[in-house]
Write a protein that holds these residues in place. Structure first.
Motif, mmCIF file in Angstrom:
data_model
loop_
_atom_site.group_PDB
_atom_site.id
_atom_site.type_symbol
_atom_site.label_atom_id
_atom_site.label_comp_id
_atom_site.label_asym_id
_atom_site.label_seq_id
_atom_site.Cartn_x
_atom_site.Cartn_y
_atom_site.Cartn_z
ATOM 1 N N HIS A 284 -11.934 -31.571 17.014
ATOM 2 C CA HIS A 284 -13.432 -30.666 17.025
ATOM 3 C C HIS A 284 -13.279 -30.177 18.655
ATOM 4 O O HIS A 284 -13.700 -31.015 19.489
ATOM 5 N N PRO A 285 -13.618 -28.860 18.597
ATOM 6 C CA PRO A 285 -13.835 -28.381 20.255
ATOM 7 C C PRO A 285 -14.969 -28.830 20.819
ATOM 8 O O PRO A 285 -14.753 -29.061 21.850
ATOM 9 N N LEU A 286 -16.084 -29.107 20.034
ATOM 10 C CA LEU A 286 -17.268 -29.806 20.908
ATOM 11 C C LEU A 286 -17.058 -31.120 21.527
ATOM 12 O O LEU A 286 -17.038 -31.358 22.625
ATOM 13 N N LEU A 287 -16.264 -32.069 20.549
ATOM 14 C CA LEU A 287 -16.255 -33.451 20.869
ATOM 15 C C LEU A 287 -14.978 -33.558 22.167
ATOM 16 O O LEU A 287 -15.263 -34.282 22.894
ATOM 17 N N ALA A 288 -13.876 -32.731 21.905
ATOM 18 C CA ALA A 288 -13.162 -32.566 22.738
ATOM 19 C C ALA A 288 -13.691 -32.214 24.314
ATOM 20 O O ALA A 288 -13.390 -32.676 25.191
ATOM 21 N N ALA A 289 -14.544 -30.979 24.402
ATOM 22 C CA ALA A 289 -14.942 -30.637 25.484
ATOM 23 C C ALA A 289 -16.065 -31.724 26.121
ATOM 24 O O ALA A 289 -16.093 -31.715 27.367
ATOM 25 N N LEU A 290 -16.930 -32.354 25.516
ATOM 26 C CA LEU A 290 -17.668 -33.327 25.862
ATOM 27 C C LEU A 290 -16.899 -34.344 26.489
ATOM 28 O O LEU A 290 -17.282 -34.894 27.600
ATOM 29 N N ASN A 291 -15.775 -35.081 25.936
ATOM 30 C CA ASN A 291 -15.114 -35.891 26.257
ATOM 31 C C ASN A 291 -14.195 -35.661 27.483
ATOM 32 O O ASN A 291 -13.725 -36.527 28.284
ATOM 33 N N GLU B 123 -16.872 -20.069 21.540
ATOM 34 C CA GLU B 123 -17.394 -19.159 22.102
ATOM 35 C C GLU B 123 -17.887 -19.087 23.374
ATOM 36 O O GLU B 123 -17.540 -18.371 24.182
ATOM 37 N N LEU B 124 -18.602 -20.132 23.764
ATOM 38 C CA LEU B 124 -19.112 -20.419 25.088
ATOM 39 C C LEU B 124 -17.822 -20.609 25.864
ATOM 40 O O LEU B 124 -17.835 -20.226 27.291
ATOM 41 N N SER B 125 -16.751 -21.680 25.335
ATOM 42 C CA SER B 125 -15.590 -21.840 26.494
ATOM 43 C C SER B 125 -14.927 -20.616 26.581
ATOM 44 O O SER B 125 -14.329 -20.316 27.900
ATOM 45 N N ASN B 126 -14.712 -19.436 25.638
ATOM 46 C CA ASN B 126 -13.908 -18.361 26.057
ATOM 47 C C ASN B 126 -14.696 -17.524 26.850
ATOM 48 O O ASN B 126 -14.156 -16.915 27.811
ATOM 49 N N TYR B 127 -16.156 -17.520 26.632
ATOM 50 C CA TYR B 127 -17.037 -16.914 27.695
ATOM 51 C C TYR B 127 -16.719 -17.418 28.967
ATOM 52 O O TYR B 127 -16.562 -16.625 29.982
ATOM 53 N N TYR B 128 -16.731 -18.782 29.385
ATOM 54 C CA TYR B 128 -16.372 -19.303 30.702
ATOM 55 C C TYR B 128 -15.185 -19.167 31.416
ATOM 56 O O TYR B 128 -14.808 -18.776 32.586
ATOM 57 N N GLU C 288 -9.428 -26.290 32.413
ATOM 58 C CA GLU C 288 -10.044 -26.488 31.251
ATOM 59 C C GLU C 288 -10.951 -27.601 31.564
ATOM 60 O O GLU C 288 -12.106 -27.678 30.844
ATOM 61 N N GLU C 289 -10.972 -28.485 32.538
ATOM 62 C CA GLU C 289 -12.035 -29.429 32.871
ATOM 63 C C GLU C 289 -13.158 -28.615 33.287
ATOM 64 O O GLU C 289 -14.112 -28.746 32.970
ATOM 65 N N LEU C 290 -12.833 -27.709 34.308
ATOM 66 C CA LEU C 290 -13.818 -26.614 34.772
ATOM 67 C C LEU C 290 -14.664 -26.155 33.653
ATOM 68 O O LEU C 290 -15.743 -26.241 33.750
ATOM 69 N N VAL C 291 -14.042 -25.748 32.761
ATOM 70 C CA VAL C 291 -14.783 -24.964 31.466
ATOM 71 C C VAL C 291 -15.788 -26.067 30.758
ATOM 72 O O VAL C 291 -16.893 -25.887 30.177
ATOM 73 N N CYS C 292 -14.913 -27.314 30.726
ATOM 74 C CA CYS C 292 -15.892 -28.323 29.768
ATOM 75 C C CYS C 292 -17.168 -28.848 30.461
ATOM 76 O O CYS C 292 -18.184 -28.893 29.967
ATOM 77 N N ASN C 293 -16.841 -28.857 31.930
ATOM 78 C CA ASN C 293 -17.939 -29.314 32.659
ATOM 79 C C ASN C 293 -19.052 -28.210 32.882
ATOM 80 O O ASN C 293 -20.252 -28.639 32.820
ATOM 81 N N LEU C 294 -18.670 -27.000 32.875
ATOM 82 C CA LEU C 294 -19.666 -25.608 32.942
ATOM 83 C C LEU C 294 -20.451 -25.813 31.631
ATOM 84 O O LEU C 294 -21.545 -25.558 31.486
ATOM 85 N N ALA D 73 -21.829 -26.253 15.735
ATOM 86 C CA ALA D 73 -21.542 -26.873 17.260
ATOM 87 C C ALA D 73 -20.230 -26.588 17.567
ATOM 88 O O ALA D 73 -20.009 -26.155 18.836
ATOM 89 N N ASP D 74 -19.083 -26.692 16.892
ATOM 90 C CA ASP D 74 -17.753 -26.349 17.237
ATOM 91 C C ASP D 74 -17.772 -24.801 17.423
ATOM 92 O O ASP D 74 -16.862 -24.429 18.566
#
Length: 440
Positions: free
Chosen positions: A80-87, A201-206, A235-241, A195-196
């Motif tokens: 799940h993209p959201l859960l992966a980004a959060l973690n 979409e937000l990750s691609n934007y960043y 990738e960490e930068l994208v998730c944190n943003l 949410a995924d």
């Protein structure tokens, strides 16, 4: 006596959404820490101020990170993209990974940097009030939450990060889909799917924005971050943003809405010094009501042994209403944050320009406010290693916004009853229709 588990079930109901504080009072009857029996998701609930403070600051206590998620539900979350980004973000990281990312981002949220931003924030607030005035004149009423409370903090954070202002309309529904999942209720498969999609979409934007700023740097945080000699990956930068944008303005939205609701219901508060007023709004109606934590080993809090590797619900909203730390805790009283309550009347008269904005000089109004005393402070922004990075920015936005709103719109009043934000995690309003009447 009703069990703590039963009280918690009542808290996460429609009645609890409207008034969680009576459930917090009931939970405190079980002590500052309540063990929850059965097979529910939480092993304990922490409601006492000192106990909450202890848990948040204890180095053995951790946020629910990827290791925790693996041990409690397997690795399916990684799909799940959201859960992966959060973690993969600092908000859900512990130890060195958390320190590394936080050190990189905290440079933009220092009190000095926030102070430097105040002229730009005042200009943004004034422009938004211009918009409110125009809408009120044309339509008679306007939704304060949509036309001010959302736009101010999102615009400020976007400017900090380097997100073009014209993109914020696109951002809002995607950010909202992520927030819907973060609430403890309503985590359905459909909510997660939406949410995924928003996360992708937000990750691609960043990713696109990072590439642009790497090629053409600007005076913003993303340009600074990509120029840093850091071991934080893109990738960490994208998730944190992604997480930082949500976390940095959602609290402020509800701080603004909760504060205005009190000002409209109690016009006498408009003469209060703004800094104690904002601090009391944070205490009385904490925008974030709770967070989740766990410990690898057994810990003892307020004489209660909490089992290891189990989720503990840490109730910020309950801690802020703990009568052991705040006298008459269910009463809204900004004077509690004055240096000496006996001097409240004199201090309030000296700082009357705070609410009325002497000549529109927001800096003069804020300077008139007395310093906030030491002692029990609201835990609305957390404490310890995961203390909210944007706390100083949120306080500054509210301290600047309320005096200017009251000066420019002295006849502002509620047009209709506000609609409560439909989440337990965040306490605030979804909409707040306002209108103006002739000032007395």
């Amino acid at each position: 006596m009703t069990t703590a588990a039963q009280v918690l079930q009542g808290l996460f109901s429609a009645e609890g959404l409207e008034d969680p504080y009576r459930y917090y009072t009931e939970l405190r009857r079980h002590g500052p820490v309540s063990l929850i029996g059965g097979s529910g998701p939480y092993a304990a609930v922490v409601t006492g101020y000192d106990a909450v403070n202890q848990v948040l600051r204890d180095p053995r206590v951790r946020v629910t990170d990827d290791a925790f998620t693996d041990s409690h539900g397997g690795a399916a979350w990684r799909e799940h993209p959201l859960l992966a980004a959060l973690n993969n973000s600092m908000m859900y990281s512990n130890g060195e990974r958390h320190v590394r990312a936080r050190r990189l981002f905290q440079q933009v949220f220092t009190p000095r940097r926030v102070q430097e931003l105040e002229p730009a924030m005042v200009a943004q607030i004034s422009a938004l009030i211009d918009g409110l005035e125009a809408r009120l004149a044309a339509e008679g009423e306007v939704d304060f939450m949509a036309e001010f409370a959302y736009l101010l903090p999102s615009s400020v954070v976007a400017a900090l990060l380097g997100i073009p202002a014209e993109d914020l309309v696109w951002f809002r529904p995607r950010v909202q889909r992520i927030n819907e999942f973060l609430d403890v209720t309503g985590k359905t498969a459909e909510v997660l799917r939406r949410a995924d999609e928003a996360t992708v979409e937000l990750s691609n934007y960043y990713r696109r924005l990072i590439a642009v700023r790497r090629a053409e740097p600007a005076d913003d945080l993303i340009s600074r971050l990509v120029a840093e000699d850091s071991d934080v990956s893109d990738e960490e930068l994208v998730c944190n943003l992604l997480v930082l944008f949500n976390a940095s303005f959602v609290t402020t939205i509800h701080l603004l809405g909760n504060g205005l609701s009190l000002l409209l219901a109690h016009p006498e508060l408009r003469s209060c010094p703004v800094e104690p007023f904002v601090e009391e709004v944070l205490r009385y109606e904490s925008p974030v009501q709770f967070v989740a934590r766990y410990a690898e080993d057994v810990i003892e809090v307020a004489g209660t042994t909490i089992p290891p590797k189990e989720v503990v619900l840490v109730m910020l909203g309950a801690a802020n209403r703990d009568p052991e730390s705040f006298s008459d805790a269910d009463r809204f009283e900004p004077a509690r944050f004055l240096p000496d309550p006996k001097t409240h009347t004199a201090e309030r008269r000296a700082a009357v320009g705070v609410a009325r904005g002497a000549g529109g000089d927001a800096d003069r109004g804020r300077a008139a406010s007395p310093p906030i005393p030491t002692g029990a402070r609201p835990l609305s922004f957390g404490a310890g290693p995961h203390f909210c990075l944007g706390a100083a920015l949120a306080r500054a936005e509210a301290q600047l916004a309320f005096p200017l709103l009251m000066e420019r719109l002295p006849g502002l009043r509620a047009a209709r009853a506000p609609v409560r934000y439909p989440q337990q995690f965040l306490r605030g309003y979804e909409s707040m229709p306002v209108e103006v009447c002739d000032a007395p």
